[in-house]
Motif scaffolding. Structure first.
Motif, PDB file in Angstrom:
ATOM      1  N   ALA A 176       0.810  -1.325   0.124  1.00  0.00           N
ATOM      2  CA  ALA A 176      -0.188  -0.036   0.130  1.00  0.00           C
ATOM      3  C   ALA A 176       0.717   1.022   0.079  1.00  0.00           C
ATOM      4  O   ALA A 176       0.357   2.236  -0.598  1.00  0.00           O
ATOM      5  CB  ALA A 176      -0.965  -0.002   1.239  1.00  0.00           C
ATOM      6  N   VAL A 177       2.033   1.227   0.818  1.00  0.00           N
ATOM      7  CA  VAL A 177       2.774   2.432   0.694  1.00  0.00           C
ATOM      8  C   VAL A 177       3.475   2.544  -0.723  1.00  0.00           C
ATOM      9  O   VAL A 177       3.725   3.706  -1.227  1.00  0.00           O
ATOM     10  CB  VAL A 177       3.982   2.273   2.082  1.00  0.00           C
ATOM     11  CG1 VAL A 177       4.961   3.280   1.659  1.00  0.00           C
ATOM     12  CG2 VAL A 177       3.285   2.353   3.131  1.00  0.00           C
ATOM     13  N   ALA A 178       3.920   1.311  -1.133  1.00  0.00           N
ATOM     14  CA  ALA A 178       4.592   1.512  -2.314  1.00  0.00           C
ATOM     15  C   ALA A 178       3.961   2.047  -3.607  1.00  0.00           C
ATOM     16  O   ALA A 178       4.220   2.659  -4.352  1.00  0.00           O
ATOM     17  CB  ALA A 178       5.364   0.027  -2.681  1.00  0.00           C
ATOM     18  N   LEU A 179       2.622   1.321  -3.683  1.00  0.00           N
ATOM     19  CA  LEU A 179       1.820   1.746  -4.588  1.00  0.00           C
ATOM     20  C   LEU A 179       0.783   3.058  -4.444  1.00  0.00           C
ATOM     21  O   LEU A 179       0.193   3.502  -5.322  1.00  0.00           O
ATOM     22  CB  LEU A 179       0.726   0.484  -5.109  1.00  0.00           C
ATOM     23  CG  LEU A 179       1.888  -0.881  -5.299  1.00  0.00           C
ATOM     24  CD1 LEU A 179       0.609  -2.053  -5.554  1.00  0.00           C
ATOM     25  CD2 LEU A 179       2.222  -0.711  -6.642  1.00  0.00           C
ATOM     26  N   GLY A 180       0.720   3.245  -3.340  1.00  0.00           N
ATOM     27  CA  GLY A 180      -0.097   4.639  -2.859  1.00  0.00           C
ATOM     28  C   GLY A 180      -1.353   4.103  -2.714  1.00  0.00           C
ATOM     29  O   GLY A 180      -1.742   3.117  -2.941  1.00  0.00           O
ATOM     30  N   PRO A 181      -2.254   4.883  -1.869  1.00  0.00           N
ATOM     31  CA  PRO A 181      -3.271   4.621  -1.490  1.00  0.00           C
ATOM     32  C   PRO A 181      -4.509   4.577  -2.561  1.00  0.00           C
ATOM     33  O   PRO A 181      -4.370   5.115  -3.618  1.00  0.00           O
ATOM     34  CB  PRO A 181      -3.928   5.713  -0.446  1.00  0.00           C
ATOM     35  CG  PRO A 181      -3.100   6.990  -1.024  1.00  0.00           C
ATOM     36  CD  PRO A 181      -1.632   6.273  -1.391  1.00  0.00           C
ATOM     37  N   GLY A 182      -5.594   3.417  -2.222  1.00  0.00           N
ATOM     38  CA  GLY A 182      -6.455   3.352  -3.357  1.00  0.00           C
ATOM     39  C   GLY A 182      -6.878   1.990  -3.376  1.00  0.00           C
ATOM     40  O   GLY A 182      -6.353   1.294  -2.829  1.00  0.00           O
ATOM     41  N   THR A 183      -7.983   1.769  -4.141  1.00  0.00           N
ATOM     42  CA  THR A 183      -8.779   0.393  -4.321  1.00  0.00           C
ATOM     43  C   THR A 183      -7.689  -0.524  -4.979  1.00  0.00           C
ATOM     44  O   THR A 183      -7.642  -1.805  -4.433  1.00  0.00           O
ATOM     45  CB  THR A 183      -9.993   0.664  -5.019  1.00  0.00           C
ATOM     46  OG1 THR A 183     -10.777   1.556  -4.458  1.00  0.00           O
ATOM     47  CG2 THR A 183     -10.647  -0.660  -5.146  1.00  0.00           C
ATOM     48  N   ALA A 184      -7.240  -0.046  -5.994  1.00  0.00           N
ATOM     49  CA  ALA A 184      -6.034  -1.101  -6.743  1.00  0.00           C
ATOM     50  C   ALA A 184      -5.173  -1.489  -5.853  1.00  0.00           C
ATOM     51  O   ALA A 184      -4.680  -2.629  -5.716  1.00  0.00           O
ATOM     52  CB  ALA A 184      -5.679  -0.359  -8.038  1.00  0.00           C
ATOM     53  N   SER A 185      -4.324  -0.709  -5.111  1.00  0.00           N
ATOM     54  CA  SER A 185      -3.232  -1.003  -4.340  1.00  0.00           C
ATOM     55  C   SER A 185      -3.857  -1.998  -3.185  1.00  0.00           C
ATOM     56  O   SER A 185      -3.121  -2.979  -2.775  1.00  0.00           O
ATOM     57  CB  SER A 185      -2.481   0.211  -3.879  1.00  0.00           C
ATOM     58  OG  SER A 185      -3.255   1.090  -3.011  1.00  0.00           O
ATOM     59  N   LEU A 186      -4.715  -1.576  -2.628  1.00  0.00           N
ATOM     60  CA  LEU A 186      -5.514  -2.458  -1.815  1.00  0.00           C
ATOM     61  C   LEU A 186      -5.740  -3.758  -2.010  1.00  0.00           C
ATOM     62  O   LEU A 186      -5.421  -4.787  -1.250  1.00  0.00           O
ATOM     63  CB  LEU A 186      -7.073  -1.772  -1.284  1.00  0.00           C
ATOM     64  CG  LEU A 186      -7.554  -2.480   0.061  1.00  0.00           C
ATOM     65  CD1 LEU A 186      -6.586  -2.480   1.465  1.00  0.00           C
ATOM     66  CD2 LEU A 186      -8.955  -1.871   0.295  1.00  0.00           C
ATOM     67  N   LEU A 187      -6.330  -3.993  -3.324  1.00  0.00           N
ATOM     68  CA  LEU A 187      -6.466  -5.445  -3.772  1.00  0.00           C
ATOM     69  C   LEU A 187      -5.165  -6.239  -3.977  1.00  0.00           C
ATOM     70  O   LEU A 187      -5.049  -7.286  -3.770  1.00  0.00           O
ATOM     71  CB  LEU A 187      -7.398  -5.237  -4.991  1.00  0.00           C
ATOM     72  CG  LEU A 187      -8.706  -5.087  -5.030  1.00  0.00           C
ATOM     73  CD1 LEU A 187      -9.380  -4.838  -6.466  1.00  0.00           C
ATOM     74  CD2 LEU A 187      -9.470  -6.111  -4.392  1.00  0.00           C
ATOM     75  N   VAL A 188      -4.071  -5.395  -4.466  1.00  0.00           N
ATOM     76  CA  VAL A 188      -2.850  -5.974  -4.562  1.00  0.00           C
ATOM     77  C   VAL A 188      -2.368  -6.520  -3.152  1.00  0.00           C
ATOM     78  O   VAL A 188      -1.777  -7.506  -2.928  1.00  0.00           O
ATOM     79  CB  VAL A 188      -1.874  -4.966  -5.289  1.00  0.00           C
ATOM     80  CG1 VAL A 188      -0.313  -5.745  -5.203  1.00  0.00           C
ATOM     81  CG2 VAL A 188      -2.202  -4.716  -6.788  1.00  0.00           C
ATOM     82  N   ALA A 189      -2.513  -5.455  -2.237  1.00  0.00           N
ATOM     83  CA  ALA A 189      -1.930  -5.858  -0.799  1.00  0.00           C
ATOM     84  C   ALA A 189      -2.773  -7.049  -0.286  1.00  0.00           C
ATOM     85  O   ALA A 189      -2.026  -7.834   0.380  1.00  0.00           O
ATOM     86  CB  ALA A 189      -2.439  -4.622  -0.039  1.00  0.00           C
ATOM     87  N   VAL A 190      -3.841  -7.272  -0.641  1.00  0.00           N
ATOM     88  CA  VAL A 190      -4.593  -8.441   0.197  1.00  0.00           C
ATOM     89  C   VAL A 190      -4.799  -9.851  -0.759  1.00  0.00           C
ATOM     90  O   VAL A 190      -5.311 -10.735  -0.396  1.00  0.00           O
ATOM     91  CB  VAL A 190      -6.250  -7.998   0.537  1.00  0.00           C
ATOM     92  CG1 VAL A 190      -5.877  -7.028   1.698  1.00  0.00           C
ATOM     93  CG2 VAL A 190      -6.988  -7.619  -0.569  1.00  0.00           C
ATOM     94  N   THR A 191      -4.048  -9.537  -2.018  1.00  0.00           N
ATOM     95  CA  THR A 191      -4.344 -10.938  -2.690  1.00  0.00           C
ATOM     96  C   THR A 191      -2.802 -11.264  -3.187  1.00  0.00           C
ATOM     97  O   THR A 191      -2.685 -12.661  -3.654  1.00  0.00           O
ATOM     98  CB  THR A 191      -5.034 -10.677  -4.007  1.00  0.00           C
ATOM     99  OG1 THR A 191      -4.451  -9.414  -4.828  1.00  0.00           O
ATOM    100  CG2 THR A 191      -6.473 -10.264  -3.695  1.00  0.00           C
ATOM    101  N   ALA A 192      -1.887 -10.748  -3.144  1.00  0.00           N
ATOM    102  CA  ALA A 192      -0.675 -10.979  -3.868  1.00  0.00           C
ATOM    103  C   ALA A 192       0.078 -12.390  -3.169  1.00  0.00           C
ATOM    104  O   ALA A 192       0.475 -13.033  -4.094  1.00  0.00           O
ATOM    105  CB  ALA A 192       0.184  -9.808  -3.762  1.00  0.00           C
TER     106      ALA A 192
END
Length: 262
Positions: free
Chosen positions: A120-136
């Motif tokens: 989330a910190v690397a990609l910035g806040p938002g829905t897309a980065s949140l999905l990456v954070a919880v699925t990667a």
């Protein structure tokens, strides 16, 4: 007991789905501010009160639930499908499969919450980065459990009988073994859903997920925490929603593990 669990589970899912789907059509706009009615307590016009901008807390709770629960469900379904596929592939391929599982073990050693914070910190806040954070890397627990379950089931008598009757490896894995994986994997999915929901809400609370003014349970708690003592309903309502939803998912997981969901 099993029938009661299934009926109760189905009823609860239907009720929640109806509230999240139909509720927004019957409630005020979640972002509509009313500066003449700030931090008001529960009333007939606002059953759960209003927040610091005069927005209806019930409307924001329902709209936020669609986002929080929807993102969590999507993450669990996506990681579940990917993890089960990897676990079955590893169990069916012998030596290469064991090497694949060593990679899975390395990834599984990384805490999902910590990875979510970094992503989330690397990609910035938002829905897309949140999905990456919880699925990667969240698919790795599904892969490990599927791999272990498949290996345990393949040694049972019914698999030996199916092979003796001419069933091929794919049919054995999908039709015979796969059927018996449903209860434990469904129970595990409930646990992962509770964990994912807490991660989604937690990252939004920290400002690394869904951004205001979009209604989301974690973001609602973050926005209202300054008014905890003057208008506690602003914080307590979304907080209780998070706790109850996660707790209900864990309860379903325990029951399904004992009775099977179907």
């Amino acid at each position: 007991m099993a029938g009661t669990v299934r009926i109760g589970t189905a009823a609860a899912i239907v009720v929640v789905a109806l509230v999240l789907l139909i509720g927004p059509l019957l409630l005020p706009e979640p972002d509509r501010a009313d500066f003449a009615d700030l931090l008001a307590g529960p009333s007939s016009s606002h059953p759960l009160g209003t927040d610091q901008l005069g927005r209806d807390v019930l409307a924001r709770l329902v709209h936020g639930g669609r986002l929080t629960i929807g993102l969590s469900l999507f993450a669990v379904l996506a990681t579940g499908v990917a993890g089960v596929a990897v676990g079955m592939l590893a169990a069916a391929t012998g030596g290469p499969g064991r090497l694949l599982m060593r990679l899975v073990d390395v990834l599984a050693a990384i805490p999902v919450v910590l990875f979510g914070l970094v992503a989330a910190v690397a990609l910035g806040p938002g829905t897309a980065s949140l999905l990456v954070a919880v699925t990667a890397i969240a698919w790795t627990p599904f892969a490990r459990q599927t791999f272990l379950l498949v290996r345990a089931e393949r040694g049972r008598d019914y698999v030996t009988a199916a092979v003796a009757l001419g069933a091929g490896p794919v049919r054995v894995l999908v039709h015979h073994v796969g059927r018996n994986l449903v209860p434990p994997l469904a129970a595990h999915a409930c646990v992962r859903f509770a964990s994912t929901l807490l991660t989604v809400s937690g990252l939004s609370f920290l400002g690394l997920g869904i951004q205001p003014p979009t209604a989301e349970w974690g973001a609602m708690v973050a926005e209202g925490r300054e008014y905890l003592f003057t208008a506690p309903h602003v914080v307590l309502v979304p907080s209780v929603a998070v706790v109850l939803t996660a707790g209900t998912a864990l309860s379903w997981g325990r029951r399904w593990d004992r009775t099977g969901p179907w």
